[in-house]
Design a protein around this motif. Structure first.
Motif, PDB file in Angstrom:
ATOM      1  N   UNK A 285       4.264   8.708   2.569  1.00  0.00           N
ATOM      2  CA  UNK A 285       3.156   9.616   2.276  1.00  0.00           C
ATOM      3  C   UNK A 285       1.830   8.895   2.372  1.00  0.00           C
ATOM      4  N   UNK A 286       1.735   7.746   1.718  1.00  0.00           N
ATOM      5  CA  UNK A 286       0.562   6.876   1.785  1.00  0.00           C
ATOM      6  C   UNK A 286       1.070   5.501   1.379  1.00  0.00           C
ATOM      7  N   UNK A 287       0.728   4.490   2.156  1.00  0.00           N
ATOM      8  CA  UNK A 287       1.301   3.171   1.908  1.00  0.00           C
ATOM      9  C   UNK A 287       1.195   2.758   0.446  1.00  0.00           C
ATOM     10  N   UNK A 288      -0.031   2.803  -0.083  1.00  0.00           N
ATOM     11  CA  UNK A 288      -0.262   2.311  -1.439  1.00  0.00           C
ATOM     12  C   UNK A 288       0.454   3.149  -2.499  1.00  0.00           C
ATOM     13  N   UNK A 289       0.889   4.351  -2.148  1.00  0.00           N
ATOM     14  CA  UNK A 289       1.585   5.218  -3.115  1.00  0.00           C
ATOM     15  C   UNK A 289       2.901   4.610  -3.581  1.00  0.00           C
ATOM     16  N   UNK A 290       3.521   3.772  -2.740  1.00  0.00           N
ATOM     17  CA  UNK A 290       4.825   3.212  -3.146  1.00  0.00           C
ATOM     18  C   UNK A 290       4.673   2.403  -4.431  1.00  0.00           C
TER      19      UNK A 290
ATOM     20  N   UNK B 275      -5.051  -2.455  -6.033  1.00  0.00           N
ATOM     21  CA  UNK B 275      -4.489  -3.700  -5.508  1.00  0.00           C
ATOM     22  C   UNK B 275      -5.372  -4.900  -5.850  1.00  0.00           C
ATOM     23  N   UNK B 276      -4.699  -5.998  -6.175  1.00  0.00           N
ATOM     24  CA  UNK B 276      -5.392  -7.268  -6.372  1.00  0.00           C
ATOM     25  C   UNK B 276      -5.136  -8.184  -5.165  1.00  0.00           C
ATOM     26  N   UNK B 277      -4.092  -7.874  -4.402  1.00  0.00           N
ATOM     27  CA  UNK B 277      -3.850  -8.496  -3.092  1.00  0.00           C
ATOM     28  C   UNK B 277      -3.699  -7.303  -2.146  1.00  0.00           C
ATOM     29  N   UNK B 278      -4.628  -7.155  -1.215  1.00  0.00           N
ATOM     30  CA  UNK B 278      -4.767  -5.866  -0.519  1.00  0.00           C
ATOM     31  C   UNK B 278      -3.777  -5.647   0.621  1.00  0.00           C
ATOM     32  N   UNK B 279      -3.321  -4.430   0.704  1.00  0.00           N
ATOM     33  CA  UNK B 279      -2.610  -3.899   1.892  1.00  0.00           C
ATOM     34  C   UNK B 279      -3.687  -3.477   2.868  1.00  0.00           C
ATOM     35  N   UNK B 280      -3.705  -4.093   4.044  1.00  0.00           N
ATOM     36  CA  UNK B 280      -4.668  -3.661   5.071  1.00  0.00           C
ATOM     37  C   UNK B 280      -4.068  -3.977   6.431  1.00  0.00           C
ATOM     38  N   UNK B 281      -3.533  -3.001   7.101  1.00  0.00           N
ATOM     39  CA  UNK B 281      -2.923  -3.184   8.418  1.00  0.00           C
ATOM     40  C   UNK B 281      -1.494  -2.683   8.421  1.00  0.00           C
ATOM     41  N   UNK B 282      -1.149  -1.954   9.512  1.00  0.00           N
ATOM     42  CA  UNK B 282       0.223  -1.434   9.633  1.00  0.00           C
ATOM     43  C   UNK B 282       0.875  -1.998  10.881  1.00  0.00           C
ATOM     44  N   UNK B 283       2.166  -2.273  10.773  1.00  0.00           N
ATOM     45  CA  UNK B 283       2.905  -2.604  11.990  1.00  0.00           C
ATOM     46  C   UNK B 283       3.637  -1.386  12.531  1.00  0.00           C
ATOM     47  N   UNK B 284       3.725  -0.326  11.712  1.00  0.00           N
ATOM     48  CA  UNK B 284       4.292   0.952  12.159  1.00  0.00           C
ATOM     49  C   UNK B 284       3.473   2.047  11.474  1.00  0.00           C
ATOM     50  N   UNK B 285       2.751   2.823  12.276  1.00  0.00           N
ATOM     51  CA  UNK B 285       1.829   3.800  11.679  1.00  0.00           C
ATOM     52  C   UNK B 285       2.558   5.056  11.200  1.00  0.00           C
ATOM     53  N   UNK B 286       3.737   5.339  11.744  1.00  0.00           N
ATOM     54  CA  UNK B 286       4.453   6.546  11.304  1.00  0.00           C
ATOM     55  C   UNK B 286       5.099   6.307   9.939  1.00  0.00           C
TER      56      UNK B 286
ATOM     57  N   UNK C 216       3.632  -2.106   6.464  1.00  0.00           N
ATOM     58  CA  UNK C 216       2.436  -2.951   6.441  1.00  0.00           C
ATOM     59  C   UNK C 216       2.621  -4.274   7.188  1.00  0.00           C
ATOM     60  N   UNK C 217       1.495  -4.855   7.564  1.00  0.00           N
ATOM     61  CA  UNK C 217       1.516  -6.179   8.209  1.00  0.00           C
ATOM     62  C   UNK C 217       1.597  -7.287   7.160  1.00  0.00           C
ATOM     63  N   UNK C 218       1.316  -6.962   5.893  1.00  0.00           N
ATOM     64  CA  UNK C 218       1.440  -7.992   4.851  1.00  0.00           C
ATOM     65  C   UNK C 218       1.902  -7.374   3.535  1.00  0.00           C
ATOM     66  N   UNK C 219       2.508  -8.206   2.700  1.00  0.00           N
ATOM     67  CA  UNK C 219       2.894  -7.770   1.363  1.00  0.00           C
ATOM     68  C   UNK C 219       1.631  -7.652   0.506  1.00  0.00           C
ATOM     69  N   UNK C 220       1.709  -6.888  -0.573  1.00  0.00           N
ATOM     70  CA  UNK C 220       0.531  -6.695  -1.436  1.00  0.00           C
ATOM     71  C   UNK C 220       0.964  -6.658  -2.898  1.00  0.00           C
ATOM     72  N   UNK C 221      -0.025  -6.760  -3.773  1.00  0.00           N
ATOM     73  CA  UNK C 221       0.232  -6.738  -5.228  1.00  0.00           C
ATOM     74  C   UNK C 221      -0.816  -5.836  -5.877  1.00  0.00           C
ATOM     75  N   UNK C 222      -0.400  -5.081  -6.895  1.00  0.00           N
ATOM     76  CA  UNK C 222      -1.366  -4.212  -7.580  1.00  0.00           C
ATOM     77  C   UNK C 222      -1.083  -4.156  -9.069  1.00  0.00           C
TER      78      UNK C 222
ATOM     79  N   UNK D 194      -7.922   0.583   8.947  1.00  0.00           N
ATOM     80  CA  UNK D 194      -6.999  -0.543   9.142  1.00  0.00           C
ATOM     81  C   UNK D 194      -6.502  -0.639  10.580  1.00  0.00           C
ATOM     82  N   UNK D 195      -6.459   0.498  11.279  1.00  0.00           N
ATOM     83  CA  UNK D 195      -6.050   0.435  12.691  1.00  0.00           C
ATOM     84  C   UNK D 195      -7.101  -0.277  13.535  1.00  0.00           C
ATOM     85  N   UNK D 196      -8.371  -0.042  13.219  1.00  0.00           N
ATOM     86  CA  UNK D 196      -9.447  -0.725  13.954  1.00  0.00           C
ATOM     87  C   UNK D 196      -9.355  -2.227  13.695  1.00  0.00           C
TER      88      UNK D 196
END
Ligand code: DP6
Length: 389
Positions: free
Chosen positions: A154-159, A17-28, A32-38, A214-216
């Motif tokens: 499976x893992x957020x960044x996997x998408x 990622x060049x714009x990071x995914x960090x934070x979830x609004x739904x953990x199941x 994510x709490x924000x959009x990201x770019x990779x 990210x939950x912390x």
């Protein structure tokens, strides 16, 4: 009579990622709490190879990762398989001639061509490969964007690893995650000359996992809300436009700023989370000096949830960036024969002492570039007995 084994194999890429995914609004659902770019990296250098097989002779679902049998009873894997089977069921209802693979058990075998211990984004490539392989086995008509919704669980960044080139993950607003999917901002062919050098920086201590970290941050950082509400939405637009315009200066500035802010919200968490170490900071100092000397962004650094440095640069600056890295890291693994003619060198203004200290902390360099989406392959990891070869 031998019972038929159906199978499909694919490779899938790592993305950084060049714009990071960090934070979830739904953990199941990993919403994510924000959009990201990779940037999707080339599978010539870093890839996961996965074979998925189905047969009425298999007694249970089974999974082998890098030669070791792992449990299939994890919520994330179960969620992905349940969604894929549901889509196959629908497909079978429309096409009555299809074998009932949705009712068969699966054997899945996966191998990385890079050490998992290197701390690279192996879960992203791993889940992308798994979803792609099973979707191919099931002959699903869904697009990569639609499948990204499944890989995300499976893992957020996997998408983002289901697509090639430059990829955005839109955070979406729907509670069920239906609009939280990856999409391509630009193809590799649009901006082919982006290069990446990964400095694998050894670190003995066990890191806080992304999921836990990210939950912390979400629960405790006061800077985090400002990042999510104000900083990332603006950067997302600017970085998307920079990619379309092939504007490395803006792309690189934002990449650096976003890596630093991600690590700032980690430090602002309670207890604080430290992913960078002294070697990471030394790499930052070297690249900051390099850019200052040239008066432009020659290389952009970014760090995920660990100490490894990923440097993005343009092909035209290869001699400058790799010359500098050769000067600092002459004796590490990973230098490609194609770089043999690059002369170790560093610009006046970078203290030699800064370079000299780096090699002790870097175990390996991986030289790669922007790459394509997952690719089907005839190379199978499963034998005619339905077990790993
Ligand atoms: C720092 O995708 O590994 O690499 O969704 O909990 O599996 P989970 O987390 P993961 O987090 C990646 C975080 C990051 C930034 C990024 O890739 O965008």
């Amino acid at each position: 009579m031998t019972i038929k084994i159906y199978s499909a194999s694919t490779t899938a890429p790592v993305n950084i990622a060049t714009l990071k995914y960090w934070g979830k609004r739904d953990t199941r659902l990993n919403l994510p709490t924000n959009s990201s770019i990779s940037v999707t990296l080339s599978q010539d250098d870093l890839r996961t190879l996965t074979t998925a097989a189905a047969s009425s002779s298999f007694e249970t679902d089974k999974l082998w990762l890098n030669g070791i049998e792992e449990s299939v009873h994890t919520p994330r894997l179960s969620a992905c398989l349940a969604e894929l089977r549901q889509l196959r069921r629908q497909h079978e209802q429309v096409h009555a001639e299809l074998a009932p693979l949705s009712q068969y058990h699966l054997h899945i075998v996966s191998e990385n061509n890079f050490p998992t211990a290197a701390g690279l984004a192996s879960s992203a490539a791993g889940f992308a490969a798994l979803v792609r392989a099973v979707a191919d086995l099931f002959e699903l008509p869904q697009s990569a964007e639609e499948l990204s919704r499944i890989a995300r669980q499976g893992s957020g960044s996997a998408c983002r690893s289901l697509l090639g080139g430059y990829v955005a993950w839109d955070k979406g607003d729907a509670a069920d995650g239906s609009d939280s999917v990856a999409r391509q901002v630009a193809t590799k062919q649009h901006w082919p000359d982006l290069r990446a050098a990964v400095l694998v920086i050894s670190d003995a201590k066990k890191e806080t996992s992304s999921t836990a970290g990210m939950q912390v941050t979400v629960a405790t950082s006061t800077l985090f809300q400002h990042r999510v509400d104000v900083v990332v939405p603006a950067r997302f637009e600017q970085m998307s436009a920079a990619i379309v315009a092939k504007d490395f200066e803006t792309f690189g500035k934002l990449t650096i700023a976003d890596s630093n802010q991600f690590h700032a919200v980690c430090l602002d968490s309670s207890p604080p989370i430290f992913y960078l170490n002294d070697y990471s900071r030394r790499a930052i100092a070297i690249i900051e000096r390099l850019n200052a000397i040239y008066g432009r962004i020659v290389a952009a650094y970014t760090f995920d949830a660990g100490p490894n440095a990923v440097l993005y640069y343009q092909q035209k600056d290869e001699a400058i960036v790799l010359g500098l890295l050769k000067e600092a890291l002459p004796d590490i693994n990973g230098w490609k024969p194609s770089t043999a003619n690059i002369i170790p060198s560093f610009p006046e203004g970078i203290p030699k002492s800064l370079l000299d200290g780096l090699q002790a902390g870097v175990s390996r360099i991986i030289l790669t570039s922007v790459g394509d989406e997952p690719q089907p392959t005839s190379k199978s990891l499963i034998g005619t007995d339905g077990l790993p070869k």
